[in-house]
Design a protein around this motif. Structure first.
Motif, mmCIF file in Angstrom:
data_model
loop_
_atom_site.group_PDB
_atom_site.id
_atom_site.type_symbol
_atom_site.label_atom_id
_atom_site.label_comp_id
_atom_site.label_asym_id
_atom_site.label_seq_id
_atom_site.Cartn_x
_atom_site.Cartn_y
_atom_site.Cartn_z
ATOM 1 N N ASN A 157 0.760 -1.123 0.167
ATOM 2 C CA ASN A 157 0.095 -0.073 0.056
ATOM 3 C C ASN A 157 0.788 1.238 0.096
ATOM 4 N N GLU A 198 -3.167 -5.179 -8.336
ATOM 5 C CA GLU A 198 -3.743 -6.198 -7.651
ATOM 6 C C GLU A 198 -2.780 -6.531 -6.465
ATOM 7 N N HIS A 199 -3.625 -7.089 -5.471
ATOM 8 C CA HIS A 199 -3.028 -7.134 -3.939
ATOM 9 C C HIS A 199 -3.016 -8.687 -3.842
ATOM 10 N N ASN A 200 -3.906 -9.476 -4.580
ATOM 11 C CA ASN A 200 -4.199 -10.801 -4.612
ATOM 12 C C ASN A 200 -2.819 -11.564 -5.454
ATOM 13 N N ASP A 233 -8.074 -1.740 -11.865
ATOM 14 C CA ASP A 233 -7.254 -1.393 -10.515
ATOM 15 C C ASP A 233 -8.134 -2.344 -9.635
ATOM 16 N N GLU A 234 -7.234 -3.389 -9.039
ATOM 17 C CA GLU A 234 -7.739 -4.355 -8.060
ATOM 18 C C GLU A 234 -9.107 -5.122 -8.294
ATOM 19 N N GLN A 282 -10.268 1.289 -8.225
ATOM 20 C CA GLN A 282 -10.234 0.582 -7.044
ATOM 21 C C GLN A 282 -11.368 0.406 -6.474
ATOM 22 N N SER A 302 -10.764 -7.574 -5.826
ATOM 23 C CA SER A 302 -10.937 -7.321 -4.580
ATOM 24 C C SER A 302 -12.260 -7.500 -4.067
#
Length: 252
Positions: free
Chosen positions: A38, A208-210, A176-177, A85, A180
């Motif tokens: 982040n 992406e955070h995944n 964007d993500e 997002q 999520s």
């Protein structure tokens, strides 16, 4: 062939360096991932590419043409389209109506023609409705065409947002993500859909955070940390990069 390129792209916000000297070459037709903790500058990168912010330094080139100083609507018309997002929909419109609104960039009839319900407008309306339904079917949510967006589950809302982006016929799609809030099965389904988008010839760039999602989907990945580019490579190369591992463990 490189379709989207940044050279020493940087953005400062009142002295805060959100992005520093990021140089990337994204190839036509690939699925490219952008990851990082982040606050690493990922969304800022998207905002610069799509003209929502102007760079403090550096250049952006699309299909060999500089687009650094173009406005967001000009960039969208060239074929670079994004999602956000936070899901951005018209909450009281149906899924079908939401997708139709995404076609405004491609609309040829003028306001007066719309007002007097010209034959051109009527034919265009039927064509847009058919295309919108096709896109909902492509995303697997055509059974929700008459449901207002606010009543859709989060996973379907995200699919609807992608359908709206696809309605603009993008050559480059920035997500964007997109995964999520999705369950593992929903993520798997979305991965399959993005591969189908790639099969259509669309270049896709994903923030992406995944990590399971990114590593299982992307052809290449770049990593940002505190606004700086610290790595780039295939998923396997990124997994084994010690600096990347350290950053995700909070050690850099």
């Amino acid at each position: 062939m490189v379709t989207l390129q940044t050279d020493n792209l940087s953005k400062d916000f009142m002295g805060l360096k959100a992005l520093q000297n990021v140089s990337l070459q994204i190839k036509a037709g690939e699925i490219f991932g952008l990851i990082g903790p982040n606050g690493s500058g990922k969304t800022t990168f998207f905002n610069l590419i799509t003209g929502f912010h102007k760079p403090s330094a550096g250049t952006i080139t699309y299909q060999g043409e500089p687009i650094t100083n173009l406005n967001s609507h000009e960039i969208a018309r060239k074929g670079i389209v994004r999602t956000f997002q936070i899901v951005s929909l018209f909450p009281t419109l149906t899924s079908l109506e939401n997708v139709i609104t995404g076609m405004h960039l491609m609309t040829k009839s003028n306001f007066l023609g719309s007002f007097i319900f010209s034959k051109t407008f009527q034919a265009q309306k039927r064509s847009m409705e058919a295309k919108a339904l096709e896109l909902l079917r492509f995303m697997g949510i055509d059974d929700q065409k008459d449901v207002v967006a606010d009543a859709l589950p989060l996973g379907d809302q995200r699919k609807l947002e992608i359908a709206i982006a696809l309605a603009c016929s993008p050559r480059v799609l920035l997500l964007d993500e997109p995964a999520s809030g999705m369950s593992p099965s929903e993520c798997n389904n979305l991965m399959a859909i993005i591969r189908k988008i790639q099969d259509r010839g669309t270049t896709t760039v994903i923030v992406e955070h995944n990590m399971r999602f990114v590593m299982g989907l992307c052809n290449r990945i770049a990593v940002l940390s505190y606004g700086e580019q610290i790595a780039e490579g295939t998923p396997q190369e990124i997994k084994s990069n010690e600096k990347v591992v350290s950053c995700y463990l909070g050690e850099c």
